[in-house]
Design a protein around this motif. Structure first.
Motif, mmCIF file in Angstrom:
data_model
loop_
_atom_site.group_PDB
_atom_site.id
_atom_site.type_symbol
_atom_site.label_atom_id
_atom_site.label_comp_id
_atom_site.label_asym_id
_atom_site.label_seq_id
_atom_site.Cartn_x
_atom_site.Cartn_y
_atom_site.Cartn_z
ATOM 1 N N LEU A 1 0.833 -1.203 0.000
ATOM 2 C CA LEU A 1 0.000 0.000 0.000
ATOM 3 C C LEU A 1 0.866 1.250 0.000
ATOM 4 C CD1 LEU A 1 -2.713 1.428 0.175
ATOM 5 C CD2 LEU A 1 -2.691 1.043 2.649
ATOM 6 N N THR A 2 1.952 1.235 0.742
ATOM 7 C CA THR A 2 2.879 2.368 0.738
ATOM 8 C C THR A 2 3.444 2.596 -0.660
ATOM 9 O OG1 THR A 2 3.496 2.023 3.053
ATOM 10 C CG2 THR A 2 5.052 3.246 1.684
ATOM 11 N N VAL A 3 3.842 1.526 -1.326
ATOM 12 C CA VAL A 3 4.416 1.636 -2.671
ATOM 13 C C VAL A 3 3.409 2.246 -3.640
ATOM 14 C CG1 VAL A 3 5.171 0.276 -4.653
ATOM 15 C CG2 VAL A 3 6.121 -0.189 -2.388
ATOM 16 N N ASN A 4 2.180 1.733 -3.648
ATOM 17 C CA ASN A 4 1.159 2.271 -4.538
ATOM 18 C C ASN A 4 0.859 3.736 -4.236
ATOM 19 O OD1 ASN A 4 -0.491 0.189 -6.418
ATOM 20 N ND2 ASN A 4 0.383 -0.909 -4.674
ATOM 21 N N THR A 5 0.864 4.093 -2.962
ATOM 22 C CA THR A 5 0.598 5.474 -2.568
ATOM 23 C C THR A 5 1.723 6.395 -3.008
ATOM 24 O OG1 THR A 5 -0.684 4.704 -0.652
ATOM 25 C CG2 THR A 5 0.081 6.987 -0.619
ATOM 26 N N VAL A 6 2.968 5.973 -2.801
ATOM 27 C CA VAL A 6 4.110 6.809 -3.191
ATOM 28 C C VAL A 6 4.141 6.994 -4.702
ATOM 29 C CG1 VAL A 6 6.637 6.940 -3.238
ATOM 30 C CG2 VAL A 6 5.455 6.272 -1.136
ATOM 31 N N GLU A 7 3.757 5.968 -5.459
ATOM 32 C CA GLU A 7 3.697 6.116 -6.916
ATOM 33 C C GLU A 7 2.654 7.157 -7.321
ATOM 34 O OE1 GLU A 7 5.334 1.739 -8.384
ATOM 35 O OE2 GLU A 7 3.170 2.054 -8.189
ATOM 36 N N ALA A 8 1.494 7.127 -6.678
ATOM 37 C CA ALA A 8 0.463 8.133 -6.961
ATOM 38 C C ALA A 8 0.934 9.515 -6.534
ATOM 39 C CB ALA A 8 -0.835 7.763 -6.244
ATOM 40 N N ASP B 1 -5.864 12.324 -3.753
ATOM 41 C CA ASP B 1 -6.859 12.346 -4.833
ATOM 42 C C ASP B 1 -6.391 11.514 -6.022
ATOM 43 O OD1 ASP B 1 -8.642 13.973 -3.466
ATOM 44 O OD2 ASP B 1 -7.846 15.843 -4.312
ATOM 45 N N LYS B 2 -5.104 11.588 -6.322
ATOM 46 C CA LYS B 2 -4.559 10.809 -7.442
ATOM 47 C C LYS B 2 -4.713 9.309 -7.180
ATOM 48 C CE LYS B 2 -2.214 12.441 -10.343
ATOM 49 N NZ LYS B 2 -2.481 12.950 -11.720
ATOM 50 N N LEU B 3 -4.426 8.881 -5.953
ATOM 51 C CA LEU B 3 -4.572 7.470 -5.615
ATOM 52 C C LEU B 3 -6.030 7.034 -5.692
ATOM 53 C CD1 LEU B 3 -3.310 4.815 -4.547
ATOM 54 C CD2 LEU B 3 -3.786 5.654 -2.243
ATOM 55 N N LEU B 4 -6.936 7.840 -5.167
ATOM 56 C CA LEU B 4 -8.346 7.470 -5.180
ATOM 57 C C LEU B 4 -8.907 7.451 -6.600
ATOM 58 C CD1 LEU B 4 -9.641 9.338 -2.000
ATOM 59 C CD2 LEU B 4 -9.064 6.916 -2.260
ATOM 60 N N ASP B 5 -8.368 8.283 -7.486
ATOM 61 C CA ASP B 5 -8.750 8.215 -8.906
ATOM 62 C C ASP B 5 -8.386 6.854 -9.489
ATOM 63 O OD1 ASP B 5 -9.851 10.720 -9.038
ATOM 64 O OD2 ASP B 5 -8.079 11.679 -9.915
ATOM 65 N N ARG B 6 -7.236 6.353 -9.127
ATOM 66 C CA ARG B 6 -6.804 5.056 -9.653
ATOM 67 C C ARG B 6 -7.713 3.932 -9.162
ATOM 68 N NH1 ARG B 6 -0.154 5.656 -9.478
ATOM 69 N NH2 ARG B 6 -0.168 7.517 -10.819
ATOM 70 N N VAL B 7 -8.148 4.057 -7.931
ATOM 71 C CA VAL B 7 -9.034 3.039 -7.374
ATOM 72 C C VAL B 7 -10.417 3.130 -8.009
ATOM 73 C CG1 VAL B 7 -10.200 2.265 -5.266
ATOM 74 C CG2 VAL B 7 -7.779 2.921 -5.194
ATOM 75 N N GLY B 8 -10.930 4.366 -8.173
ATOM 76 C CA GLY B 8 -12.280 4.554 -8.694
ATOM 77 C C GLY B 8 -12.354 4.513 -10.203
ATOM 78 N N GLN B 9 -11.664 5.443 -10.876
ATOM 79 C CA GLN B 9 -11.728 5.496 -12.337
ATOM 80 C C GLN B 9 -11.097 4.263 -12.979
ATOM 81 O OE1 GLN B 9 -10.841 9.260 -14.336
ATOM 82 N NE2 GLN B 9 -10.678 10.219 -12.308
ATOM 83 N N ALA C 1 4.014 10.572 -6.402
ATOM 84 C CA ALA C 1 5.045 11.027 -7.336
ATOM 85 C C ALA C 1 4.415 11.584 -8.607
ATOM 86 C CB ALA C 1 5.995 9.879 -7.669
ATOM 87 N N ASP C 2 3.326 10.965 -9.075
ATOM 88 C CA ASP C 2 2.639 11.474 -10.263
ATOM 89 C C ASP C 2 1.973 12.819 -9.998
ATOM 90 O OD1 ASP C 2 3.351 9.618 -12.110
ATOM 91 O OD2 ASP C 2 1.525 8.430 -11.966
ATOM 92 N N ALA C 3 1.685 13.096 -8.722
ATOM 93 C CA ALA C 3 1.102 14.384 -8.353
ATOM 94 C C ALA C 3 2.187 15.371 -7.905
ATOM 95 C CB ALA C 3 0.077 14.190 -7.238
ATOM 96 N N ASP C 4 3.458 15.033 -8.163
ATOM 97 C CA ASP C 4 4.605 15.878 -7.796
ATOM 98 C C ASP C 4 4.693 16.119 -6.286
ATOM 99 O OD1 ASP C 4 5.487 16.182 -10.458
ATOM 100 O OD2 ASP C 4 4.007 17.766 -10.784
ATOM 101 N N VAL C 5 4.319 15.116 -5.518
ATOM 102 C CA VAL C 5 4.439 15.195 -4.063
ATOM 103 C C VAL C 5 5.774 14.575 -3.659
ATOM 104 C CG1 VAL C 5 3.462 14.530 -1.839
ATOM 105 C CG2 VAL C 5 1.943 15.032 -3.781
ATOM 106 N N GLU C 6 6.670 15.361 -3.109
ATOM 107 C CA GLU C 6 7.956 14.886 -2.611
ATOM 108 C C GLU C 6 7.917 14.958 -1.088
ATOM 109 O OE1 GLU C 6 12.749 15.661 -3.307
ATOM 110 O OE2 GLU C 6 11.267 17.090 -4.068
#
Length: 483
Positions: free
Chosen positions: A232-239, A266-274, A241-246
């Motif tokens: 879950l941490t890995v998937n969250t960090v990937e989302a 929001d980016k992570l929840l988009d991946r889960v929903g959309q 990073a795509d949102a430019d969160v460092e």
């Protein structure tokens, strides 16, 4: 007393406080001497006897390529008892292995000369003075050899400007997909995953397929690992990073904010929903997500490189393909380090020589053939050195192709050479652009906090991410400050 030694003593004193709650005394079976006793020798390290390498379990199902490499080293040093090596595999999940190693190295309850550390543990073990920095090679053959490691992979060995390890095997997120199911839905090859594929294109494909993860009778769009663990941490960090969160800088100082964290959530929840994620993903680890994909309950899968070989045994090569993950992908893997106690003993030179052999071009090719991702750039080239012959023979029967099937006797059909060559190219490119998880001595606390916050959001309908981000920001500030 030299400055370096005084610095090590102070770091070990700080470590006693930092990891006191994590000390785990290993059983006699994991110790260096009989009955749980330590062997004799300087600093508890015997001058003779095997070089002990502590590592987690081999997840590739390859016939233990790490053990085969140790045996190859032993054959090459058969005349020297002091240079023989022994692999000790630690039981349990990654967090349990971390606790075991912290406890063993801090308390001296087990004699380990070399430790195979998850890349996220390097700052913690270095800061605690439990592993020793490697000698710096600025020129010559050694320096040239060092530069062969993939730059972003080698960066995982560094803490505060010093390299504490050599990259052994690496990992990166990849996108697996089902061409058979996409083609059956009239999604042509040119609209299936390619080098520049995006998450929006994945969402579009899911809509075209008309998939609905709410209904147990219908197929989900994609699946991944969203259980309450490191996946879950890995998937969250990937989302993120795509949102430019460092989240941190290179020395573990917190750099984010509530506003940026909201973007990442929001980016992570988009991946889960959309993305129409498989409902079971929120309780899935690697094995469960792999099975859901292989059995057709999802068309897309985010997974690690070893899944490429494992899927051959689960479904047959003609039914799946692999591509780079859309957006950012997170690095995984393990690095080999010399323990600080051994570094101060006559065993140090042998331990470092063993690490050099285990991370050589030939050894890295063996790792790639077995299902791991190799850490050297040259291994992904057409002119790469082959795996050590006797290791290669031990990993596969005569006439067989390199494989890492996770279950059963093999696959209905093997990946063709051109497909495997494309996979190796994709893997090398993904590694060259992958991102790291936060570099911090407090990684264990960080990942628990992040998982707890994010998993709670996954179980809610239209959660308030602004409120969640405010609380996450507050908690992360405390974690990265060591509070």
């Amino acid at each position: 007393m030299t400055y370096g030694h005084r610095h090590t003593v102070r770091r070990r004193a700080r470590a006693a406080v930092a990891v006191g709650g994590l000390l785990v005394f290993l059983s006699a079976a994991c110790t260096g001497g009989p009955g749980g006793t330590l062997p004799s020798g300087q600093g508890g390290q015997a001058a003779e006897g095997p070089i002990i390498v502590a590592s987690g379990l081999d997840v590739t199902g390859s016939g233990s390529v790490r053990q085969q490499l140790i045996e190859e080293w032993n054959r090459r040093h058969a005349g020297s008892e002091a240079e023989q090596a022994k692999l000790v595999e630690l039981p349990g999940a990654a967090d349990q292995q971390r606790s075991q190693l912290l406890g063993a190295l801090q308390s001296g309850s087990a004699r380990y000369d070399v430790v195979n550390l998850d890349i996220t543990w390097i700052p913690e073990f270095a800061e605690a003075g439990l592993i020793s920095p490697l000698p710096v090679a600025e020129t010559g053959v050694a320096a040239e050899d060092e530069r062969d490691f993939i730059r972003r992979v080698h960066a995982t060995t560094v803490w505060k400007g010093r390299s504490y390890a050599r990259p052994f095997n690496t990992d990166v997120g990849l996108l697996y997909y089902r061409p058979d199911l996409l083609t059956a839905a009239d999604i042509t090859v040119d609209k299936q995953p390619h080098d520049n594929w995006t998450w929006d294109q994945l969402y579009s494909s899911v809509k075209t397929l008309g998939l609905n993860p709410v209904s147990a009778d219908e197929r989900a769009g994609w699946t991944t690992q969203l259980a309450l663990y490191e996946g879950l941490t890995v998937n969250t960090v990937e989302a993120f990073a795509d949102a430019d969160v460092e989240l941190t800088d290179s020395e573990g100082k917190y750099r984010s904010s509530a506003g940026k964290l909201k973007d990442g959530l929001d980016k992570l929840l988009d991946r889960v929903g959309q993305g129409q994620v498989q409902p079971a993903a929120t309780s899935s680890h690697e094995t469960e997500s792999l099975t859901d994909f292989a059995e057709g309950r999802a068309v897309f899968l985010r997974h690690w490189p070893y899944a490429y070989g494992a899927l051959e045994g689960l479904m047959g090569a003609e039914k799946y393909a692999v591509n780079r993950l859309p957006g950012k992908a997170v690095l995984g893997g393990q690095n080999l380090a010399v323990t600080s106690v051994t570094a101060d003993s006559p065993r140090a030179a042998n331990a470092r020589a063993l690490i050099t052999f285990l991370t050589s071009r030939e050894s890295e090719r063996c790792l790639l053939d077995a299902g791991f991702a190799a850490t050297r750039a040259s291994v992904y080239e057409s002119t790469a050195k082959p795996c050590w012959p006797r290791v290669a023979a031990a990993l596969r029967p005569a006439g067989d192709v390199p494989r890492a099937a996770a279950t059963g006797e093999g696959a209905p059909e093997r990946q063709k050479p051109e497909a495997r060559a494309a996979y190796i190219r994709i893997l090398g490119e993904a590694l060259s652009e992958a991102v790291q998880r936060p570099r911090t001595p407090y990684y264990g606390a960080f990942t628990q906090v992040l998982q707890t916050h994010v998993h709670a959001l996954l179980g809610r309908t239209r959660p308030d991410t602004a409120e969640a981000a405010e609380q996450l920001d507050k908690d992360l500030r405390s974690v990265f400050a060591g509070r």
